[in-house]
Write a protein that holds these residues in place. Sequence first.
Motif, PDB file in Angstrom:
ATOM      1  N   UNK A 437       0.834  -1.210   0.000  1.00  0.00           N
ATOM      2  CA  UNK A 437       0.000   0.000   0.000  1.00  0.00           C
ATOM      3  C   UNK A 437       0.864   1.254   0.000  1.00  0.00           C
ATOM      4  N   UNK A 438       1.942   1.246   0.796  1.00  0.00           N
ATOM      5  CA  UNK A 438       2.834   2.399   0.837  1.00  0.00           C
ATOM      6  C   UNK A 438       3.470   2.659  -0.527  1.00  0.00           C
ATOM      7  N   UNK A 439       3.922   1.594  -1.196  1.00  0.00           N
ATOM      8  CA  UNK A 439       4.526   1.757  -2.522  1.00  0.00           C
ATOM      9  C   UNK A 439       3.500   2.271  -3.521  1.00  0.00           C
ATOM     10  N   UNK A 440       2.274   1.763  -3.462  1.00  0.00           N
ATOM     11  CA  UNK A 440       1.229   2.233  -4.370  1.00  0.00           C
ATOM     12  C   UNK A 440       0.899   3.700  -4.136  1.00  0.00           C
ATOM     13  N   UNK A 441       0.879   4.130  -2.884  1.00  0.00           N
ATOM     14  CA  UNK A 441       0.603   5.536  -2.582  1.00  0.00           C
ATOM     15  C   UNK A 441       1.694   6.439  -3.158  1.00  0.00           C
ATOM     16  N   UNK A 442       2.950   6.014  -3.001  1.00  0.00           N
ATOM     17  CA  UNK A 442       4.063   6.818  -3.518  1.00  0.00           C
ATOM     18  C   UNK A 442       4.103   6.764  -5.029  1.00  0.00           C
ATOM     19  N   UNK A 443       4.012   5.543  -5.592  1.00  0.00           N
ATOM     20  CA  UNK A 443       4.222   5.341  -7.020  1.00  0.00           C
ATOM     21  C   UNK A 443       3.034   5.819  -7.855  1.00  0.00           C
ATOM     22  N   UNK A 444       1.825   5.763  -7.309  1.00  0.00           N
ATOM     23  CA  UNK A 444       0.627   6.109  -8.080  1.00  0.00           C
ATOM     24  C   UNK A 444       0.098   7.510  -7.802  1.00  0.00           C
ATOM     25  N   UNK A 445       0.512   8.118  -6.680  1.00  0.00           N
ATOM     26  CA  UNK A 445      -0.019   9.435  -6.338  1.00  0.00           C
ATOM     27  C   UNK A 445       1.093  10.472  -6.140  1.00  0.00           C
ATOM     28  N   UNK A 446       1.985  10.211  -5.192  1.00  0.00           N
ATOM     29  CA  UNK A 446       3.031  11.199  -4.890  1.00  0.00           C
ATOM     30  C   UNK A 446       3.970  11.406  -6.074  1.00  0.00           C
ATOM     31  N   UNK A 447       4.399  10.322  -6.704  1.00  0.00           N
ATOM     32  CA  UNK A 447       5.355  10.442  -7.809  1.00  0.00           C
ATOM     33  C   UNK A 447       4.748  11.142  -9.030  1.00  0.00           C
ATOM     34  N   UNK A 448       3.542  10.780  -9.503  1.00  0.00           N
ATOM     35  CA  UNK A 448       2.960  11.539 -10.623  1.00  0.00           C
ATOM     36  C   UNK A 448       2.761  13.015 -10.308  1.00  0.00           C
ATOM     37  N   UNK A 449       2.394  13.325  -9.067  1.00  0.00           N
ATOM     38  CA  UNK A 449       2.228  14.738  -8.725  1.00  0.00           C
ATOM     39  C   UNK A 449       3.564  15.466  -8.775  1.00  0.00           C
ATOM     40  N   UNK A 450       4.619  14.831  -8.284  1.00  0.00           N
ATOM     41  CA  UNK A 450       5.950  15.444  -8.345  1.00  0.00           C
ATOM     42  C   UNK A 450       6.393  15.645  -9.795  1.00  0.00           C
ATOM     43  N   UNK A 451       6.112  14.660 -10.660  1.00  0.00           N
ATOM     44  CA  UNK A 451       6.451  14.797 -12.079  1.00  0.00           C
ATOM     45  C   UNK A 451       5.684  15.955 -12.702  1.00  0.00           C
ATOM     46  N   UNK A 452       4.432  16.096 -12.333  1.00  0.00           N
ATOM     47  CA  UNK A 452       3.623  17.201 -12.861  1.00  0.00           C
ATOM     48  C   UNK A 452       4.194  18.550 -12.434  1.00  0.00           C
TER      49      UNK A 452
END
Length: 486
Positions: A437-452
């Motif tokens: 769950x932690x990896x999914x939160x980072x990889x699917x939400x935090x990381x795309x937002x940072x890329x944006x």
Amino acid sequence: SPPPSPPPPIAPWWARLDCAAGAQPNLEAGGCIPCDAGELGQIEEATGRQVCNGCPESTMQPDEGQVECIDCDDTGLNCDFKDKVEVMPKFWRPLGQDLNMSLQVNRPRPERNQPVQAVLCPWPDACFGGNVSGNVSCAPGHTGLLCGFCETGFYRGSSVCVACPHTTGTFGQAVSASWIAGLVIFLIGISVFLKVGAKRDHPAGGPQGPGIAGKFPRVARYMARLPPRWRQQVAAIGKILLAFTQCLAPLTQFTMVRWPKTFTTFIERLDIGQQTADAVRLDSVIPAECMAGHRLGFYYEMVATMLLPVVSFLLILLVALVVYAIEHKNTKKEYTVAKAAHDRFVAKNLLANREDHPPPKPPISMTEKLNRPQVWTLNIWAWMVLFPVVTRKMIKMMPGQCTEICTNDGDCIHYLKDDPGIVCYEGTYYLGLFVAIAVLMVWCFAWPYAIYRVTSAFHHSGSKVAQERVALFTQSYDDRYHVRPL
């Protein structure tokens, strides 16, 4: 000696009477014999006679002497067979399972006429099916529950158990020559992209190379005939294809849906991300389970998959470091020669302050070289390819990915589909679930937002170099629908 006894007479249909349900008369023995498998004993309403009739459609009865047939669920079973349980390939049924119990009900009740069901194997190629059950139905190298365990001398591959190398004492003995050749070609491709794509920072007055046009004139003429924005078009098509596979590939994870075989085969061949991850799996070169001498299982694979983006970043950075270190060494030599020539010219002509004879520019630092747009582009492609691989592996740890297996006694246990060695809802499963769950939160939400955020900032920074770093996200798109100033 007494003469041989005559063969027993065959009982005609009208003689099948006065027998217990599920049996037919045996005139020679003066008793009854049971109905055959695939039949059920019934009493005709008009005559009251006992008869044996074949099981109706979508039912079966593998036991003899029965008065009813069992519902046959065609999910995993070949219901054309009335007298035996014929499991379809890619499905599994445990040894000794009561036919009147379902494998996928919450609390089976023997008094109910439960459908006969088979369970889809996590590795479809590991289960042969057929009129057998348990380990006998598993492919060579597979054993245990759902054929999800590897026998001694095998290790968990991407979709099947793979035989360990005969000797694993040294690195060279465990390395596959084809894998190494592919890795070398891959690294050479990265090196060429980093070197050709970057603009060398030649010092003013330094020697200028002939470039691609001078070294490969035929290639240069062919590229000149291409459309002006062919690179952007190729990148756009690649992104569309990648997004298409990312959207469709997860659908095959819903095993309760009976997807057409053509669709699943198409997705498997089109799934670029999974094929890439399978190709770069380190355990295909050095089988960790063979080296360790024991089973590592799903948790090891989950951690290895989780680290793939980090490994790809370090690999690209390492190749860039080697390529640009060689370039940096050459440009420093060129700068030294150009600066010495400029100093001699100034000393001879006393033109040190003349603007038309500026000193040569020193080469940029290695930090700036490693921050070139080409390095960013490679990392962006790697992350986009690995995105569905990482998320899919983490999703396989979710509660919905557990399957329930029940015994004849009514005891039901949930096992992880991808690795039946893991029992769900107890012990280390909750730790693995938390990590997923932690990896999914980072990889699917935090990381795309940072890329944006980074893409928007670079795109509107006014710096051409910064814009080129995120060009893969911005080119071929209209700014109104893609990025906005922060």
